[in-house]
Enzyme design. Structure first.
Site, PDB file in Angstrom:
ATOM      1  N   ALA A 269       0.861  -1.183   0.000  1.00 64.90           N
ATOM      2  CA  ALA A 269       0.000   0.000   0.000  1.00 64.90           C
ATOM      3  C   ALA A 269       0.894   1.229   0.000  1.00 64.90           C
ATOM      4  O   ALA A 269       2.111   1.134   0.185  1.00 64.90           O
ATOM      5  CB  ALA A 269      -0.918   0.010   1.215  1.00 64.90           C
ATOM      6  N   GLU A 305      -0.652   2.630   6.982  1.00 62.26           N
ATOM      7  CA  GLU A 305      -0.703   3.723   6.009  1.00 62.26           C
ATOM      8  C   GLU A 305      -1.382   4.955   6.596  1.00 62.26           C
ATOM      9  O   GLU A 305      -0.980   6.089   6.315  1.00 62.26           O
ATOM     10  CB  GLU A 305      -1.407   3.267   4.735  1.00 62.26           C
ATOM     11  CG  GLU A 305      -0.802   2.029   4.084  1.00 62.26           C
ATOM     12  CD  GLU A 305       0.685   2.133   3.815  1.00 62.26           C
ATOM     13  OE1 GLU A 305       1.193   3.249   3.621  1.00 62.26           O
ATOM     14  OE2 GLU A 305       1.360   1.087   3.809  1.00 62.26           O
ATOM     15  N   HIS A 308       0.993   6.899   8.806  1.00 59.76           N
ATOM     16  CA  HIS A 308       1.971   7.683   8.039  1.00 59.76           C
ATOM     17  C   HIS A 308       1.541   9.142   7.898  1.00 59.76           C
ATOM     18  O   HIS A 308       2.376   9.996   7.594  1.00 59.76           O
ATOM     19  CB  HIS A 308       2.139   7.092   6.642  1.00 59.76           C
ATOM     20  CG  HIS A 308       3.268   6.119   6.515  1.00 59.76           C
ATOM     21  ND1 HIS A 308       4.545   6.390   6.961  1.00 59.76           N
ATOM     22  CD2 HIS A 308       3.330   4.882   5.937  1.00 59.76           C
ATOM     23  CE1 HIS A 308       5.338   5.373   6.680  1.00 59.76           C
ATOM     24  NE2 HIS A 308       4.629   4.437   6.077  1.00 59.76           N
ATOM     25  N   GLU A 327       9.445   4.669   7.963  1.00 61.03           N
ATOM     26  CA  GLU A 327       8.956   3.297   7.886  1.00 61.03           C
ATOM     27  C   GLU A 327       9.157   2.525   9.192  1.00 61.03           C
ATOM     28  O   GLU A 327       8.238   1.878   9.683  1.00 61.03           O
ATOM     29  CB  GLU A 327       9.610   2.558   6.717  1.00 61.03           C
ATOM     30  CG  GLU A 327       9.228   3.114   5.354  1.00 61.03           C
ATOM     31  CD  GLU A 327       7.732   3.080   5.063  1.00 61.03           C
ATOM     32  OE1 GLU A 327       6.976   2.468   5.834  1.00 61.03           O
ATOM     33  OE2 GLU A 327       7.323   3.691   4.059  1.00 61.03           O
TER      34      GLU A 327
END
Length: 881
Positions: A269, A305, A308, A327
């Site tokens: 993703a 995601e 993030h 990450e």
């Protein structure tokens, strides 16, 4: 722009760009084969840049249509352009506007980077360097711009038009069959976070109210007919948003948040600001097509995601060397989320198993690199387990070192200080040093030294003086381009387990820093003397896996068995069971190579039976204890001169012995924990299914035909994919006569569901036996397989190369040659996927000499291929170095 395609990019060479791009307006005229992109860039010279310095923009296979500066077309003498870059030779000293028109062919973009068209949908993927495949740009993370995007497309082909940020206007284009939509993202972002999706898609809609009362519209876009399978993803998104508010104080900052699931995607993703694009594997689920593992994966990746938005988007990385800053940190955050949603001990064990199976081999081979590398040839090859999983472990170790309170204060300081920045690891760690008052300069070695530290544990007890001496020695071997290593900071969580199985008290601890239950090891060797210890303890070291190291226990098996039965730390209890199992498996492997018989320890069997029948323990935990180390784990433990056939024989003997000797116990567990009610993906239900299916699989290893027949019945009667797939795997892996019928029935039932066909392909790729390679070759010609689809490739070729060690590393070299052939073919289609498959060769130097020679020959054949991509050449050359 990279002018030398073979030159390495070095961290030490970093400097800011000569120009900044404050605002970007993009206009997309979408057509299947001739899309026009007009990029209007607001450019200014940085204060430190000498006037007249050329503006050098990145490109990748671009077709330039026109270029204008402040609305005036540039003459040929004012610029130079190639498909790989564009240079404005003498830009104005004052701020200016540069308008660039490029022409793209999305339909032929099989690399799936930049703008491509798949299954009728236009889609982008820009991380790491895909934006330069859309328009010429300063395609680097530290160039932050505000984006306005206009998308125009045929109404029939693309009724849905999505981009980053908030929607502003939309409408029909007069006298045409086309329409448009305009999106504006107020938050400056790097080009890698740009996203566009256009197509005919269904949607699941919902909303979320933030902690300050703001309303956010939510959408999960999928292919028509898949809406029902997106409901769980929406639920996971809402839980992620609420958790980030409560756990980290982070509130969402746009009016909309959209997720799009696509079937052709290189990654899992992508966290594009406000418009996350997902491989549909991590969105689509219902009980008939998705396993418990799939549901868990969707929950984790949706969360990752979304998280993030703050750790990657609001605060991005200065350069790609800092990739772990977004990450590793975000993996840590999604691990914590899952731990809170499910079982924290089970999640911890699962994460460490993943680390050891994916990252430890990376650390031990030619592809080893620090968590923050100092150079790279191709950045796409550094989206590795070292950056992600080890990066998360380093942050977890930091939290153990400084404590929960200081860690929270450090995170708050990081968010407050660097919101809107492109930050570095030094800036991140400095926040925790300030919050904790601790010098973290030595801790920074975790980011600069490659390899897995080894922690050697020795102890001695003096009954007369009631003192217990614990000696901890750390070492870190050489890795590529790093021969000399310094001692790391290892926060070692511990307990002293007494004869009654409970943790013992002590009066004092001298010789090293001890904070509660954490020993801080920061020298090559440290001795800790505990006083007032009533009797000899058994040390429980690295509880909850407090640092990513390889422990060497130096204690008798009986002591490890004692910890297996009694340790209060769930992780170390599982670790003890795994250690004893590994001892048995490696001993059996060596026995088989020497012409003797494999054996398994009777005390281990007894302890195993005690744990798996203890109803006070979480069923999911018991399932993990029952699972033996896999072939690759055993190979990693042996380390050198590895014979995959002997390993497979040892594992087969151990499973057969457990399946036979614990037969009644396993049969009871398979029946008692079998879930016959309505399916639910919650942790408790999933744990019960995990234990039942683990017991069933171990029982099937006995080879008992009646057991296989019962499993075939369960396969046919299964009401959910978890149980159905588990039964299929048991039949295929254990050589049941019913396996072929089950495979055929499975295919006929799901041939129209690509994500389930991925499972069907993977089951056959992992199948033991000399016939498997021929079957995998046959499956590459099957209508269900497409070499252009990354999911199909990973399921069949990737599974064969990574989960079937005896057949990939066949003694005749045919497995190596097959994978090498596919890598070379993939290199012409999708180099990123090809490079990831090639990583399967990373441990080739650990095999016995004949296999080493065959693997090396296959790697050299790949390296010699004409016009090899930079992605694959990088992996091939580092593997051979």
């Amino acid at each position: 722009m990279r002018t030398d395609e073979t030159a390495a990019i070095l961290l030490k060479d970093y400097r800011p760009s000569d120009y900044a791009i404050g605002r970007v307006h993009l206009d997309f005229q979408l057509h299947e084969t001739e899309t026009l992109v007009t990029a209007t860039l607001s450019v200014r010279k940085r204060e430190t840049t000498v006037a007249g310095t050329p503006l050098v923009l990145d490109g990748d296979e671009l077709d330039l249509v026109s270029i204008a500066l402040d609305s005036v077309s540039l003459g040929d003498e004012a610029y130079s352009a190639t498909p790989q870059g564009l240079t404005v030779k003498t830009p104005p000293a004052a701020p200016f506007t540069l308008t660039i028109v490029t022409k793209l062919d999305p339909a032929s973009n099989t690399k799936l980077m930049g703008l491509y068209r798949s299954s009728g949908v236009w889609c982008t993927q820009c991380e790491a360097e895909g934006f330069r495949r859309i328009t010429y740009f300063l395609d680097r993370p530290d160039v932050l711009s505000v984006y306005d995007v206009r998308i125009e497309a045929p109404v029939a082909a693309a009724p849905v038009l999505l981009a980053n940020g908030n929607p502003t206007t939309s409408g029909l284009v007069p006298d045409t069959d086309r329409h448009f939509a305009v999106w504006s993202d107020p938050h400056p972002k790097p080009s890698y976070l740009f996203a566009l999706v256009a197509g005919d898609l269904g949607v699941v809609k919902d909303s979320f109210t933030t902690m300050s009362g703001r309303h956010v519209d939510l959408g999960v876009y999928v292919e028509h007919g898949n809406e029902e399978r997106a409901v769980y993803a929406m639920d996971a998104l809402k839980r992620s948003m609420r958790w980030d508010e409560t756990a980290f104080g982070r509130e969402y900052d746009l009016d909309v948040f959209n997720i799009v699931a696509v079937s052709d995607f290189n990654m899992g993703a992508m966290e594009n600001k406000g418009l996350n694009v997902f491989n549909d594997k991590y969105v689509l689920a219902n009980p008939d097509v998705a396993t418990d593992q799939d549901y868990g994966g969707i929950e984790a990746v949706i969360a990752h995601e979304y998280f993030h938005n703050w750790t990657g988007n609001r605060i991005t990385c200065r350069d790609w060397f800092q990739l772990c800053l977004k990450e590793g940190l975000t993996v840590f955050r999604d691990q914590e989320f899952t731990s809170d949603m499910r079982s924290r001990p089970v999640k911890r064990i699962s994460d460490v198993r993943l680390l050891r199976s994916h990252q430890f081999p990376e650390d031990a081979g030619p592809l080893a690199h620090p968590v923050r590398p100092e150079k790279y040839m191709e950045i796409s090859n550094f989206y590795t387990a070292t950056v992600y999983e080890k990066g998360a472990e380093v942050i977890r170790a930091l939290k153990v070192l400084i404590g929960d309170e200081a860690f929270k204060a450090g995170m708050d300081l990081y968010f407050d200080r660097h919101d809107g920045d492109a930050a570095t690891i030094e800036q991140f760690v400095a926040c925790f040093a300030e919050a904790s008052g601790r010098d973290l300069s030595q801790f920074m070695l975790w980011y600069s030294q490659a390899g897995t530290p080894q922690l050697d544990i020795r102890d001695d007890y003096d009954g007369d003086n009631r003192t217990y001496r614990l000696t901890l020695s750390q070492s870190l071997g050489p890795t590529p381009e790093q021969s000399e290593k310094k001692p790391m900071v290892l926060p070692v969580r511990f307990g002293l387990v007494g004869p009654n199985g409970e943790d013992m008290l002590y009066e004092t601890a001298k010789g090293a820093e001890v904070n509660g239950d954490v020993i801080v090891v920061d020298k090559a060797e440290q001795e800790i003397v505990f006083t007032g210890v009533a009797s000899r303890p058994i040390p429980s070291i690295l509880r909850n896996f407090s640092a990513p190291v390889r422990p060497i226990l130096n204690m008798p098996i009986k002591d490890i068995l004692f910890l297996m039965r009694h340790d209060s730390d769930p992780f170390n209890r599982w670790q003890s069971a795994s250690t004893v199992a590994m001892y048995c498996l490696t001993a059996s492997t060596e026995a088989l190579r020497a012409g003797s018989s494999a054996t398994i320890d009777g005390d281990y069997l007894a302890a195993l039976a005690e744990i798996i029948t203890d109803d006070a323990l979480d069923p999911a935990f018991r399932a993990l204890v029952l699972a033996l180390p896999q072939e690759a784990d055993i190979a990693r433990e042996i380390g050198s001169n590895v014979d995959p056939d002997a390993i497979a024989g040892a594992l087969r003997h151990a499973r057969r012995t457990i399946g036979s000797k614990l037969g009644p116990t396993l049969d009871h567990l398979a029946r008692f924990y079998h879930d016959e009610g309505a399916y639910s993906p919650d942790a408790e239900s999933a744990g019960r299914r995990a234990l039942a299916n683990a017991a069933q699989d171990m029982r099937a290893a006995s080879g008992n035909a009646d057991v296989h027949a019962r499993i075939m019945e369960k396969f046919g009667a299964a009401t959910n994919m978890t149980d159905r797939l588990a039964a299929l795997v048991s039949l295929v892996q254990n050589g049941a006569s019913e396996a072929e019928q089950a495979l055929g029935d499975f295919y006929e039932g799901y041939k129209s569901v690509p994500l389930v066909i991925d499972k069907w392909l993977a089951v056959q790729a992992a199948r033991p036996g000399a016939r498997t390679l021929d079957e995998v070759k046959r499956l590459t010609e099957h209508p269900a397989f497409s070499i252009r689809n990354p999911n199909r490739v990973r399921s069949l070729i990737g599974t064969f190369a990574t989960a079937n060690l005896p057949q990939f590393a066949r003694a005749d070299g045919a497995g190596f040659d097959f994978v090498a052939d596919k890598v070379m073919r993939l290199d012409d289609i999708n180099p990123q996927v090809a490079a990831r498959i090639l990583v399967s060769f990373r441990s080739w130097r650990n095999w016995e000499p004949v296999r080493q020679g065959l693997a090396e020959a296959a790697l050299k054949r790949i390296a010699a291929k004409p016009n090899l991509s930079r992605d694959v050449r990088d992996i091939a050359e580092r593997s051979l170095a």
